[in-house]
Enzyme design. Structure first.
Site, PDB file in Angstrom:
ATOM      1  N   ASN A 291       0.976  -1.131   0.020  1.00 60.92           N
ATOM      2  CA  ASN A 291       0.076  -0.012   0.080  1.00 60.92           C
ATOM      3  C   ASN A 291       0.718   1.297  -0.135  1.00 60.92           C
ATOM      4  O   ASN A 291       1.502   1.635   0.878  1.00 60.92           O
ATOM      5  CB  ASN A 291      -0.915  -0.138   1.321  1.00 60.92           C
ATOM      6  CG  ASN A 291      -1.847   1.394   1.420  1.00 60.92           C
ATOM      7  OD1 ASN A 291      -1.802   1.962   0.530  1.00 60.92           O
ATOM      8  ND2 ASN A 291      -2.282   1.249   2.528  1.00 60.92           N
ATOM      9  N   TRP A 292       0.913   1.724  -1.372  1.00 60.29           N
ATOM     10  CA  TRP A 292       1.903   3.121  -1.258  1.00 60.29           C
ATOM     11  C   TRP A 292       1.309   4.255  -0.915  1.00 60.29           C
ATOM     12  O   TRP A 292       1.844   5.428  -0.465  1.00 60.29           O
ATOM     13  CB  TRP A 292       2.299   3.206  -2.792  1.00 60.29           C
ATOM     14  CG  TRP A 292       2.929   2.158  -3.407  1.00 60.29           C
ATOM     15  CD1 TRP A 292       3.493   1.087  -2.844  1.00 60.29           C
ATOM     16  CD2 TRP A 292       3.295   1.933  -4.719  1.00 60.29           C
ATOM     17  NE1 TRP A 292       4.151   0.186  -3.427  1.00 60.29           N
ATOM     18  CE2 TRP A 292       3.972   0.802  -4.838  1.00 60.29           C
ATOM     19  CE3 TRP A 292       3.430   2.683  -5.844  1.00 60.29           C
ATOM     20  CZ2 TRP A 292       4.831   0.341  -5.998  1.00 60.29           C
ATOM     21  CZ3 TRP A 292       3.843   2.640  -7.167  1.00 60.29           C
ATOM     22  CH2 TRP A 292       4.333   1.137  -7.233  1.00 60.29           C
ATOM     23  N   LYS A 293       0.075   4.337  -0.335  1.00 54.23           N
ATOM     24  CA  LYS A 293      -0.736   5.252   0.332  1.00 54.23           C
ATOM     25  C   LYS A 293      -0.274   6.672  -0.504  1.00 54.23           C
ATOM     26  O   LYS A 293      -0.391   6.625  -1.706  1.00 54.23           O
ATOM     27  CB  LYS A 293       0.124   5.752   1.716  1.00 54.23           C
ATOM     28  CG  LYS A 293      -0.121   4.342   2.598  1.00 54.23           C
ATOM     29  CD  LYS A 293      -0.016   4.560   4.065  1.00 54.23           C
ATOM     30  CE  LYS A 293      -0.033   3.250   4.815  1.00 54.23           C
ATOM     31  NZ  LYS A 293      -0.018   3.348   6.133  1.00 54.23           N
TER      32      LYS A 293
ATOM     33  N   HIS B  67      -9.363   0.583   5.073  1.00 48.51           N
ATOM     34  CA  HIS B  67      -8.360   0.795   5.638  1.00 48.51           C
ATOM     35  C   HIS B  67      -8.396   1.751   6.964  1.00 48.51           C
ATOM     36  O   HIS B  67      -9.103   2.760   6.908  1.00 48.51           O
ATOM     37  CB  HIS B  67      -7.214   1.365   4.702  1.00 48.51           C
ATOM     38  CG  HIS B  67      -5.885   1.536   5.176  1.00 48.51           C
ATOM     39  ND1 HIS B  67      -5.388   2.391   5.994  1.00 48.51           N
ATOM     40  CD2 HIS B  67      -4.869   0.672   4.889  1.00 48.51           C
ATOM     41  CE1 HIS B  67      -3.959   2.251   6.366  1.00 48.51           C
ATOM     42  NE2 HIS B  67      -3.867   0.898   5.680  1.00 48.51           N
TER      43      HIS B  67
ATOM     44  N   GLU C 242      -6.667   3.898   8.093  1.00 49.15           N
ATOM     45  CA  GLU C 242      -6.720   5.399   7.847  1.00 49.15           C
ATOM     46  C   GLU C 242      -8.120   6.404   7.187  1.00 49.15           C
ATOM     47  O   GLU C 242      -8.206   7.280   7.682  1.00 49.15           O
ATOM     48  CB  GLU C 242      -5.402   5.738   7.116  1.00 49.15           C
ATOM     49  CG  GLU C 242      -4.092   5.472   7.765  1.00 49.15           C
ATOM     50  CD  GLU C 242      -2.998   5.091   6.834  1.00 49.15           C
ATOM     51  OE1 GLU C 242      -2.877   5.445   5.926  1.00 49.15           O
ATOM     52  OE2 GLU C 242      -1.820   4.782   7.537  1.00 49.15           O
TER      53      GLU C 242
ATOM     54  N   GLU D 291      -5.310  -5.595  10.339  1.00 50.04           N
ATOM     55  CA  GLU D 291      -4.463  -4.532  10.720  1.00 50.04           C
ATOM     56  C   GLU D 291      -4.609  -3.723  11.942  1.00 50.04           C
ATOM     57  O   GLU D 291      -5.505  -3.011  12.030  1.00 50.04           O
ATOM     58  CB  GLU D 291      -4.338  -3.595   9.671  1.00 50.04           C
ATOM     59  CG  GLU D 291      -4.312  -4.049   8.146  1.00 50.04           C
ATOM     60  CD  GLU D 291      -3.589  -2.905   7.299  1.00 50.04           C
ATOM     61  OE1 GLU D 291      -2.449  -3.357   6.670  1.00 50.04           O
ATOM     62  OE2 GLU D 291      -4.142  -1.886   6.988  1.00 50.04           O
TER      63      GLU D 291
ATOM     64  N   GLY E  82       2.342   1.964  10.775  1.00 51.54           N
ATOM     65  CA  GLY E  82       3.257   2.979  10.657  1.00 51.54           C
ATOM     66  C   GLY E  82       4.081   3.297  12.159  1.00 51.54           C
ATOM     67  O   GLY E  82       4.656   4.373  12.106  1.00 51.54           O
TER      68      GLY E  82
ATOM     69  N   SER F 287       3.609  -2.490  10.499  1.00 55.02           N
ATOM     70  CA  SER F 287       4.880  -2.521  10.219  1.00 55.02           C
ATOM     71  C   SER F 287       5.650  -3.797  10.043  1.00 55.02           C
ATOM     72  O   SER F 287       6.504  -4.418  10.550  1.00 55.02           O
ATOM     73  CB  SER F 287       5.181  -2.280  11.802  1.00 55.02           C
ATOM     74  OG  SER F 287       4.798  -0.792  12.192  1.00 55.02           O
TER      75      SER F 287
ATOM     76  N   GLY G  81       2.736  -1.263   4.429  1.00 50.44           N
ATOM     77  CA  GLY G  81       2.658  -0.048   3.810  1.00 50.44           C
ATOM     78  C   GLY G  81       4.160   0.512   3.857  1.00 50.44           C
ATOM     79  O   GLY G  81       4.717   0.575   2.755  1.00 50.44           O
ATOM     80  N   GLY G  82       4.870   1.282   4.801  1.00 51.02           N
ATOM     81  CA  GLY G  82       6.093   1.674   4.572  1.00 51.02           C
ATOM     82  C   GLY G  82       7.219   1.036   3.830  1.00 51.02           C
ATOM     83  O   GLY G  82       7.826   1.489   3.074  1.00 51.02           O
TER      84      GLY G  82
END
Ligand code: PEP
Length: 256
Positions: A13-15, A100, A102, A172, A178, A218, A239-240
């Site tokens: 997920n490149w957000k 998600h 977020e 998640e 994150g 993470s 993600g990251g």
């Protein structure tokens, strides 16, 4: 208990990261880096909306599938800022993320909205990655399983067996996203097993046995192997660590 034969899936997920040029460069690096990756696992990337078409082109002919980070449920209309399932299918998406944390926490996404988004996606032939997860306060209050169950039952409300077969669930925990604080493999497994039991109640054991449940929060090259060793962890939503080709590739190349 023997592990069920579910194809592993690693989704990035490149957000809200990446201009079109940056996203294409990451996609091309991934494509060449993963050319010799084990073929028994599914790899998916979710760039920002603006880069979907270009990344789709950069990945054309590769085994890496395209995913959108969100989707609206209507086919068209006065819904400023939203993108329809058909629009995403047109640019080559096969997957969409729904719910998600977020979206839930920062943009007021509700359980009912997640269900509508998943249903809209499925009607257009897109496969949802439905995200569920508790906050730290909910976990500390002993409400983790109650929250997971509520979110899952709401997200899958009125979906038929074929629809549930087409989707994945991503567990998640919000406190792990994150933050660098990963759930332990045992914590992930405990929730994944509960999710599988809930889906068995909704759709039957056979479908639940085949459902892929991803862990997200993470995930990094140095913790993916131990997470994937758990019997109910079928993949990861990353993600990251998906923003750099080498670290994402190492996650794709997990060893059990
Ligand atoms: C995510 O965005 O779904 C996620 C799990 O992020 P991170 O891997 O950075 O925690």
């Amino acid at each position: 208990m023997a592990r069920q034969p579910r194809q592993a899936m690693i989704a990035g997920n490149w957000k809200m990261h990446g201009t079109i040029a940056e996203a294409c460069s990451l996609a091309s690096a991934l494509r060449s880096r993963l050319a010799s990756a084990p073929a028994d696992r599914e790899v998916v990337v979710a760039p920002p909306f603006t880069a979907l078409a270009a990344v789709g082109e950069a990945l054309r002919g590769s085994a890496i599938a395209l995913c959108a980070q969100n989707v609206h449920w209507e086919t068209k209309g006065a819904f400023t800022g939203e993108v329809s399932p058909a629009m995403l299918a047109e640019v080559g998406c096969r997957w969409v993320i729904a719910g998600h944390s977020e979206r839930r926490q920062l943009f007021g996404e509700t359980d009912a909205g997640v269900n509508r988004r998943a249903r809209g996606a499925l009607e257009a032939g897109l496969r949802p990655i439905v995200c569920v997860g508790e906050t730290l306060a909910e976990r500390d209050a002993g409400r983790c399983f109650e929250v997971i169950e509520r979110q899952t039952r709401a997200a899958l409300l009125d979906l038929g067996s074929a629809d549930i077969q087409a989707l994945c669930i991503a567990y998640e925990p919000v406190w792990a996203i994150g933050t660098g604080r990963t759930a332990t493999p045992g914590q992930a497994e405990e929730v994944h097993a509960v999710l599988r039991r809930i889906v068995a109640e909704l759709a039957g054991k056979e479908i639940s046995d085949h459902l892929r449940i991803l862990y997200g929060g993470s995930v990094k090259p140095d913790n993916i192997d131990s997470l994937m060793a758990e019997p109910d962890v079928d993949g990861a939503l990353v993600g990251g660590a998906s923003l750099e080709a080498e670290s994402f590739a190492r996650i794709v190349e997990f060893r059990r």
